[in-house]
Design a protein around this motif. Structure first.
Motif, PDB file in Angstrom:
ATOM      1  N   GLN A 116      20.939  18.757  49.265  1.00 43.80           N
ATOM      2  CA  GLN A 116      21.678  19.771  48.523  1.00 43.80           C
ATOM      3  C   GLN A 116      22.585  20.569  49.447  1.00 43.80           C
ATOM      4  OE1 GLN A 116      21.378  19.986  45.149  1.00 43.80           O
ATOM      5  NE2 GLN A 116      23.031  21.505  45.076  1.00 43.80           N
ATOM      6  N   ARG A 117      22.100  20.894  50.637  1.00 45.77           N
ATOM      7  CA  ARG A 117      22.939  21.621  51.613  1.00 45.77           C
ATOM      8  C   ARG A 117      24.136  20.769  52.022  1.00 45.77           C
ATOM      9  NH1 ARG A 117      17.890  23.131  54.035  1.00 45.77           N
ATOM     10  NH2 ARG A 117      18.239  21.569  55.662  1.00 45.77           N
ATOM     11  N   GLN A 118      23.897  19.474  52.227  1.00 47.23           N
ATOM     12  CA  GLN A 118      25.009  18.580  52.579  1.00 47.23           C
ATOM     13  C   GLN A 118      26.029  18.515  51.448  1.00 47.23           C
ATOM     14  OE1 GLN A 118      23.330  14.782  53.581  1.00 47.23           O
ATOM     15  NE2 GLN A 118      22.250  15.530  55.386  1.00 47.23           N
ATOM     16  N   LEU A 119      25.534  18.476  50.204  1.00 43.34           N
ATOM     17  CA  LEU A 119      26.443  18.397  49.067  1.00 43.34           C
ATOM     18  C   LEU A 119      27.267  19.673  48.949  1.00 43.34           C
ATOM     19  CD1 LEU A 119      27.523  17.041  46.536  1.00 43.34           C
ATOM     20  CD2 LEU A 119      25.556  17.941  45.283  1.00 43.34           C
ATOM     21  N   GLU A 120      26.643  20.835  49.127  1.00 40.09           N
ATOM     22  CA  GLU A 120      27.379  22.100  49.040  1.00 40.09           C
ATOM     23  C   GLU A 120      28.455  22.166  50.112  1.00 40.09           C
ATOM     24  OE1 GLU A 120      27.169  24.197  46.652  1.00 40.09           O
ATOM     25  OE2 GLU A 120      25.470  23.213  45.672  1.00 40.09           O
ATOM     26  N   ALA A 121      28.131  21.711  51.328  1.00 38.78           N
ATOM     27  CA  ALA A 121      29.125  21.704  52.405  1.00 38.78           C
ATOM     28  C   ALA A 121      30.259  20.746  52.087  1.00 38.78           C
ATOM     29  CB  ALA A 121      28.455  21.326  53.729  1.00 38.78           C
ATOM     30  N   LYS A 126      31.249  19.796  49.042  1.00 35.65           N
ATOM     31  CA  LYS A 126      32.028  20.375  47.953  1.00 35.65           C
ATOM     32  C   LYS A 126      32.999  21.423  48.484  1.00 35.65           C
ATOM     33  CE  LYS A 126      29.596  21.822  44.508  1.00 35.65           C
ATOM     34  NZ  LYS A 126      28.430  22.392  43.781  1.00 35.65           N
ATOM     35  N   ALA A 127      32.510  22.286  49.394  1.00 35.21           N
ATOM     36  CA  ALA A 127      33.372  23.329  49.954  1.00 35.21           C
ATOM     37  C   ALA A 127      34.526  22.719  50.741  1.00 35.21           C
ATOM     38  CB  ALA A 127      32.544  24.251  50.848  1.00 35.21           C
ATOM     39  N   ILE A 174      27.956   8.988  48.063  1.00 37.97           N
ATOM     40  CA  ILE A 174      27.061   8.907  46.913  1.00 37.97           C
ATOM     41  C   ILE A 174      26.743  10.292  46.363  1.00 37.97           C
ATOM     42  CG2 ILE A 174      24.875   8.990  48.198  1.00 37.97           C
ATOM     43  CD1 ILE A 174      25.698   6.774  45.155  1.00 37.97           C
ATOM     44  N   GLN A 175      26.592  11.276  47.239  1.00 36.01           N
ATOM     45  CA  GLN A 175      26.287  12.626  46.770  1.00 36.01           C
ATOM     46  C   GLN A 175      27.444  13.195  45.951  1.00 36.01           C
ATOM     47  OE1 GLN A 175      25.177  14.982  50.166  1.00 36.01           O
ATOM     48  NE2 GLN A 175      23.444  13.671  50.684  1.00 36.01           N
ATOM     49  N   TYR A 176      28.648  13.039  46.455  1.00 45.47           N
ATOM     50  CA  TYR A 176      29.790  13.587  45.736  1.00 45.47           C
ATOM     51  C   TYR A 176      30.061  12.803  44.450  1.00 45.47           C
ATOM     52  CZ  TYR A 176      34.070  16.239  45.176  1.00 45.47           C
ATOM     53  OH  TYR A 176      35.032  17.095  44.701  1.00 45.47           O
ATOM     54  N   MET A 177      29.821  11.499  44.462  1.00 42.45           N
ATOM     55  CA  MET A 177      30.011  10.704  43.255  1.00 42.45           C
ATOM     56  C   MET A 177      29.034  11.140  42.164  1.00 42.45           C
ATOM     57  SD  MET A 177      29.552   6.589  42.638  1.00 42.45           S
ATOM     58  CE  MET A 177      27.772   6.786  42.422  1.00 42.45           C
ATOM     59  N   MET A 178      27.768  11.370  42.542  1.00 42.52           N
ATOM     60  CA  MET A 178      26.765  11.808  41.568  1.00 42.52           C
ATOM     61  C   MET A 178      27.096  13.207  41.046  1.00 42.52           C
ATOM     62  SD  MET A 178      23.294  10.402  43.395  1.00 42.52           S
ATOM     63  CE  MET A 178      22.238  11.148  42.153  1.00 42.52           C
ATOM     64  N   TYR A 179      27.590  14.070  41.926  1.00 40.40           N
ATOM     65  CA  TYR A 179      27.972  15.426  41.508  1.00 40.40           C
ATOM     66  C   TYR A 179      29.116  15.361  40.493  1.00 40.40           C
ATOM     67  CZ  TYR A 179      30.748  19.706  41.821  1.00 40.40           C
ATOM     68  OH  TYR A 179      31.509  20.810  41.516  1.00 40.40           O
ATOM     69  N   ALA A 232      38.476  22.958  49.715  1.00 40.58           N
ATOM     70  CA  ALA A 232      39.424  23.536  50.672  1.00 40.58           C
ATOM     71  C   ALA A 232      40.591  22.583  50.920  1.00 40.58           C
ATOM     72  CB  ALA A 232      38.706  23.859  51.975  1.00 40.58           C
ATOM     73  N   GLU A 233      40.283  21.281  51.045  1.00 41.24           N
ATOM     74  CA  GLU A 233      41.353  20.302  51.262  1.00 41.24           C
ATOM     75  C   GLU A 233      42.248  20.188  50.039  1.00 41.24           C
ATOM     76  OE1 GLU A 233      39.266  16.763  52.242  1.00 41.24           O
ATOM     77  OE2 GLU A 233      38.934  17.308  54.353  1.00 41.24           O
ATOM     78  N   ALA A 234      41.663  20.337  48.842  1.00 37.54           N
ATOM     79  CA  ALA A 234      42.459  20.246  47.619  1.00 37.54           C
ATOM     80  C   ALA A 234      43.379  21.452  47.450  1.00 37.54           C
ATOM     81  CB  ALA A 234      41.541  20.112  46.402  1.00 37.54           C
TER      82      ALA A 234
END
Length: 219
Positions: free
Chosen positions: A193-198, A200-201, A171-176, A205-207
């Motif tokens: 927010q810390r979970q979302l930043e982690a 995203k990183a 849900i966090q990544y979908m909203m982002y 990196a996987e991409a």
């Protein structure tokens, strides 16, 4: 042959036919089963719930009830239930509190976000090894209690699994991504927010990993 004699013969013939039909039906094992059901619509509610994770569980639930007869003899009854469930975990967006940033920037501030919850449990129950006592028999309330307890155990097991964590990440990544597609920034509560930043990183990196592998491959 008068009318009375004819009527008597018809009655006797009809009775013999019915008796013969019943005998044949009993011998062949054919039973007449009728089922009636009534469906009542109690209410319709508007909801905004989003499923973000789906899990499949199997459970063996053992039920046993001990009953004392005359405070001396045990009269137990027991049953084993095998349950297979599909559990959907997600969020109730009616509980989300959000606002736009006060500085005029295109930032969506999430002030409060609900915890993941079990939205539905679709379960198939099968009873095995049902053993009633001599006087301690199973009632309709017993079967309802067994199914309720088995469903609650499945709910607890789902919430103790990785499903809530997966749902949170989803849900966090979908909203982002949704906010970014409209040119907005997303600001979650500090922990989220810390979970979302982690996340995203990790995603970035996987991409970029296939590109690095492709670049480093000798020609």
């Amino acid at each position: 042959m008068d009318f009375l004699t004819t009527a008597l013969l018809l009655l006797v013939g009809t009775g013999a036919g019915v008796a013969l039909a019943n005998a044949l039906r009993n011998r062949s094992g054919i039973t007449d089963v009728r089922r009636d059901s009534v469906i009542l619509l109690e209410r319709i509610e508007k909801v905004f719930k989003v499923v973000m994770a789906e899990g499949y569980f199997s459970e063996i639930y053992n039920y046993q009830d001990q009953k004392k007869i005359l405070y001396l003899l045990n009269d137990p009854k027991k049953a084993m239930v095998i349950a297979k469930s599909k559990v959907l975990v997600g969020f109730d967006f009616a509980k989300v509190r959000f606002r736009a940033a006060e500085n005029g920037e295109k930032t969506l501030v999430i002030e409060a976000f609900p915890e993941p919850e079990v939205l539905s449990i679709d379960t198939d129950y099968k009873f095995y090894d049902i053993q009633a006592g001599y006087l301690n028999h199973f009632s309709g309330e017993d079967y309802t209690k067994i199914l309720d307890e088995a469903k609650q155990a499945m709910n607890d097991r789902a919430m103790q699994s990785d499903l809530p964590k997966i749902a949170n990440n989803q849900i966090q990544y979908m909203m982002y991504q949704l906010a970014s597609s409209m040119g907005w920034q997303l600001q979650l509560p500090e922990a989220e927010q810390r979970q979302l930043e982690a996340l995203k990183a990790k995603t970035e990196a996987e991409a970029s990993l296939p590109k690095l592998l492709k670049t480093g491959t000798p020609t």
